[in-house]
Design a protein around this motif. Sequence first.
Motif: not given
Length: 209
Positions: A88-89, A65-70, A44-48
């Motif tokens: 997003d890209a 589940v993961a995001t680029p930030r994680s 995801l782009n962000a958790f939620g």
Amino acid sequence: MSVLRAAWVPDDDPERDWQVAADLAVRWVEREAAEQDTTAVLVLNAFGAEQTVPALRRLTQQHLVATPRSGRQRVGIGVGSVLAYVPDAKTLEFATGLARGSSLAVVEGSLFPLRGWAAQVHAIDLTRPEDEVEELDSRLTSALGRLKFYGNNGYGPPFDRQQAARVLDDLRSAGLLDRDAVLGAMAAQGISPNGLMRLGQLIDSASGR
């Protein structure tokens, strides 16, 4: 090693519910994970978002589940099939890295166009799974190869930008300068998110925007 199989749900029907789109992608990724005996990852782009879409919530109950930030440390690298939800890209790049040697499904949203990406990676359209995969014009494909060559440094150096601009001018003259198709295809060829941003600016200049 690249992604072995790819699928997508295009954002081409305003009547299609997001739950339907997510469910198509989740089912495909779950089948891929079962066939490969691996763990799936929702990116995801962000958790939620995984809490607001039932199909995504179901996926996270048994998978990761993961995001680029994680970051990769949360799920490892190349652990199995991956679902990128309206990325997003930057998120698409992250998901592609996780799916290395496995499978990747993407649900298209408004943040990044995927038609060119789908054509480059031969992604199955999950809304029309029996249809042939869309191919890009051969003249566009040739130009994309030159754009990739000049984009290895993210179109940062002036010379690279100048040469890329010439390629884009040629595409415009031939009536083949499709912003969404070009950006998606170059994402599939590994151009960085920053490089895609600069390329988008060059396309806008070539288009007179």
